[in-house]
Design an enzyme around this catalytic site. Sequence first.
Site, PDB file in Angstrom:
ATOM      1  N   THR A  14       0.999  -1.472  -0.199  1.00  0.00           N
ATOM      2  CA  THR A  14      -0.013  -0.194  -0.068  1.00  0.00           C
ATOM      3  C   THR A  14       0.879   1.105  -0.364  1.00  0.00           C
ATOM      4  OG1 THR A  14      -2.251   1.011   0.796  1.00  0.00           O
ATOM      5  CG2 THR A  14      -0.498   1.009   2.295  1.00  0.00           C
ATOM      6  N   LYS A  46      -8.109   1.944   0.424  1.00  0.00           N
ATOM      7  CA  LYS A  46      -8.102   1.891   1.831  1.00  0.00           C
ATOM      8  C   LYS A  46      -7.887   3.306   2.439  1.00  0.00           C
ATOM      9  CE  LYS A  46      -4.850  -1.193  -0.039  1.00  0.00           C
ATOM     10  NZ  LYS A  46      -2.889  -0.974  -0.765  1.00  0.00           N
ATOM     11  N   GLY A  58      -6.383   6.968   5.497  1.00  0.00           N
ATOM     12  CA  GLY A  58      -5.983   6.605   4.622  1.00  0.00           C
ATOM     13  C   GLY A  58      -5.176   5.388   5.757  1.00  0.00           C
ATOM     14  N   SER A 137       3.996   0.709   1.957  1.00  0.00           N
ATOM     15  CA  SER A 137       5.340   0.543   1.350  1.00  0.00           C
ATOM     16  C   SER A 137       6.376   1.073   0.571  1.00  0.00           C
ATOM     17  CB  SER A 137       5.490  -0.639   0.820  1.00  0.00           C
ATOM     18  OG  SER A 137       4.284  -0.963   0.246  1.00  0.00           O
ATOM     19  N   ALA A 169       3.612   4.233  -8.058  1.00  0.00           N
ATOM     20  CA  ALA A 169       3.371   3.307  -8.475  1.00  0.00           C
ATOM     21  C   ALA A 169       4.419   2.951  -9.451  1.00  0.00           C
ATOM     22  CB  ALA A 169       2.680   2.989  -9.261  1.00  0.00           C
ATOM     23  N   CYS A 172       7.698   1.442  -6.667  1.00  0.00           N
ATOM     24  CA  CYS A 172       7.282   0.343  -5.732  1.00  0.00           C
ATOM     25  C   CYS A 172       6.282  -0.729  -6.268  1.00  0.00           C
ATOM     26  CB  CYS A 172       6.800   0.687  -4.650  1.00  0.00           C
ATOM     27  SG  CYS A 172       6.321  -0.544  -3.400  1.00  0.00           S
ATOM     28  N   THR A 175       2.443  -1.408  -4.798  1.00  0.00           N
ATOM     29  CA  THR A 175       1.807   0.001  -4.921  1.00  0.00           C
ATOM     30  C   THR A 175       0.967  -0.306  -6.270  1.00  0.00           C
ATOM     31  OG1 THR A 175       3.435   1.477  -3.595  1.00  0.00           O
ATOM     32  CG2 THR A 175       1.745   2.254  -5.162  1.00  0.00           C
TER      33      THR A 175
END
Length: 195
Positions: A14, A46, A58, A137, A169, A172, A175
């Site tokens: 996440t 989330k 969140g 993360s 994104a 990671c 993500t």
Amino acid sequence: MTQSHPTFPDWHGTTILAVRRNGLTVIAGDGQVSMGPTIVKGAARKVRTLADGRVLAGFAGATADAFTLIERLEAKLEQYPDQLARACVDLAKDWRTDRYLRRLEAMLLVADATSIFTVTGVGDVLEPEHGVAAVGSGGNFALSAARALIDHTELDAEQVARKAMAIAAEICVYTNGNLTVEVLGDRSPATEAAR
């Protein structure tokens, strides 16, 4: 996040980012949930609105644990209406001292129109200095990108959040680009026209 329970699966996945700029407050979260090297869901939600839409929250970490904490936060917000800092501090105090809550493995980003707080299970309630906070993360990637965008562009808070999350994104593996974005505040007509 260290795992205190060796029987739990290795959950990752996440990135939650909060940005406050020029009257807008935004929390954005990606939708990926992973178990070890496997993506088990790509469209998890989330990010939530609380207190009749006046507060955003969140979470990163174990979903059931996060929902428990969000429910507790909602109760604190009912107890202390329009006092987000007090509600967060009270939640962090309970989280740190209550035997059951201490075992919960999650982190929260909470925001209203004027403040952002990171709330952790070790009793931290942290307010960022630059109107940007992130957990999860990919949090450091999103945080770095958002800070750079705020310092060097005229983008509004939502645009900063979306671009920073896209950068996270790309970097990671835990993500993805499937975002939930919640916004507090009014956009100016000029900002709307630029969208």
